[in-house]
Design a protein around this motif. Sequence first.
Motif, PDB file in Angstrom:
ATOM      1  N   THR A  91       0.719  -1.502  -0.121  1.00 32.49           N
ATOM      2  CA  THR A  91      -0.010  -0.053  -0.151  1.00 32.49           C
ATOM      3  C   THR A  91       0.788   1.282  -0.289  1.00 32.49           C
ATOM      4  N   LEU A  92       0.335   2.339  -0.422  1.00 31.93           N
ATOM      5  CA  LEU A  92       1.214   3.539  -0.447  1.00 31.93           C
ATOM      6  C   LEU A  92       0.312   4.721   0.441  1.00 31.93           C
TER       7      LEU A  92
ATOM      8  N   GLY B 138       1.060   7.378   1.817  1.00 26.85           N
ATOM      9  CA  GLY B 138       1.465   8.789   1.834  1.00 26.85           C
ATOM     10  C   GLY B 138       2.207   9.194   3.141  1.00 26.85           C
TER      11      GLY B 138
ATOM     12  N   LEU C 250       9.134   7.542  -2.192  1.00 26.83           N
ATOM     13  CA  LEU C 250       7.529   7.160  -2.037  1.00 26.83           C
ATOM     14  C   LEU C 250       7.526   6.434  -0.593  1.00 26.83           C
ATOM     15  N   HIS C 251       6.354   6.642  -0.024  1.00 31.36           N
ATOM     16  CA  HIS C 251       5.959   5.722   1.243  1.00 31.36           C
ATOM     17  C   HIS C 251       5.463   4.579   0.848  1.00 31.36           C
ATOM     18  N   VAL C 252       5.995   3.281   1.116  1.00 35.06           N
ATOM     19  CA  VAL C 252       5.420   1.954   0.621  1.00 35.06           C
ATOM     20  C   VAL C 252       5.343   1.201   1.980  1.00 35.06           C
ATOM     21  N   ASP C 253       4.147   0.619   2.096  1.00 33.30           N
ATOM     22  CA  ASP C 253       3.975  -0.430   3.375  1.00 33.30           C
ATOM     23  C   ASP C 253       3.860  -1.561   2.881  1.00 33.30           C
TER      24      ASP C 253
ATOM     25  N   ALA D 184       8.599  -3.383  -2.156  1.00 28.24           N
ATOM     26  CA  ALA D 184       8.647  -1.914  -1.919  1.00 28.24           C
ATOM     27  C   ALA D 184       9.208  -1.153  -3.146  1.00 28.24           C
TER      28      ALA D 184
ATOM     29  N   ALA E 200       7.102  -2.078  -6.139  1.00 28.11           N
ATOM     30  CA  ALA E 200       5.646  -1.148  -6.134  1.00 28.11           C
ATOM     31  C   ALA E 200       6.000   0.256  -6.397  1.00 28.11           C
ATOM     32  N   ALA E 201       6.993   0.850  -6.161  1.00 29.67           N
ATOM     33  CA  ALA E 201       7.186   2.278  -6.293  1.00 29.67           C
ATOM     34  C   ALA E 201       7.689   2.433  -7.788  1.00 29.67           C
TER      35      ALA E 201
ATOM     36  N   HIS F 175       4.435   2.230  -9.471  1.00 33.42           N
ATOM     37  CA  HIS F 175       3.521   3.582  -9.209  1.00 33.42           C
ATOM     38  C   HIS F 175       4.070   4.585 -10.236  1.00 33.42           C
ATOM     39  N   ARG F 176       5.454   4.736 -10.408  1.00 33.22           N
ATOM     40  CA  ARG F 176       6.006   5.935 -11.094  1.00 33.22           C
ATOM     41  C   ARG F 176       5.569   5.788 -12.646  1.00 33.22           C
TER      42      ARG F 176
END
Length: 297
Positions: A138-139, A141, A157-160, A229, A232-233, A236-237
């Motif tokens: 999840t992202l 924020g 980017l904050h990734v969980d 992570a 995911a980043a 997302h980009r």
Amino acid sequence: MNALTDIPFAKGHGTGNDFLILDDPHGRLALDADDVARLCSRREGIGADGLLRLVRTTAHPEAFTMTDQAEWFMDYRNADGSEGAMCGNGARLVGRYLVAAGHHPPGPLSLATRAGLRDLTVPADPHADVAVAMGCPTLPGPARITVAVGERRWRALHVDVGNPHAVAVVKDLAHAGELREAPAVTPANAYPHGTTVEFVRNLGSGHLVLRVHERGVGETPSCGTGACAAVAAVRHRGPQPAEPSRYDVDFPGGRLRIDVDADGAMTLSGPAQITARGTLGLRDGHGSGIARAAAAG
């Protein structure tokens, strides 16, 4: 820690990310942060990036709600003694250990963690890769995260992934410096308990190269949740593939593979090796211990 003797332990690693495994099925070990830090110390203890205490779900209060789905709970601690919710390489190594120790047959295995259930696939071949289903990162924020090392700064980017990450895509991994100290991350309130930081080079065609500074540990040769992570980043980009896709993620310690399905759920695969087994003799009530009868795995 109670003064117990002859506690079974194992040492192992996944792509160089090494762990101490304590076999504590009845949950009798009361480990505090100092105990864990001492055992993980490479000068005063056995030495490891983290500690994995294995307790049956029926014997651990954090796992009571998962007793009908998993037999074992992974009590993961960072090298500084702090608790961790999830560890991808650690979970894969736990799967390897449970099969090697005869606690579980090869094949599918459900493991309880502080981040919830994780399903593993552990082949009978001790040299084959172990896979763990990591779910969908999840992202959470905020949108503007900044990572800094010296005078260099990057948007991140904050990734969980069950634990927090700050992921920065960089042109040169050497710009991260020696990573002896945790990189500065802002805003500070985004990570009230600290974060793991990834520096990522995207080589294209599903190939990433990483360095990572793990929360509570320092720079490590590899990080399973960090690989997830980073993927995911990167996704997302840029445009996300319409079909499931595969990523090869290279660390100083070796390569991990991330498979992403159509829903964005990730499966982490890679080697997991037990390198030594023995018993841990605890000499006093503070967890000071020595390894006895250790042998190559």
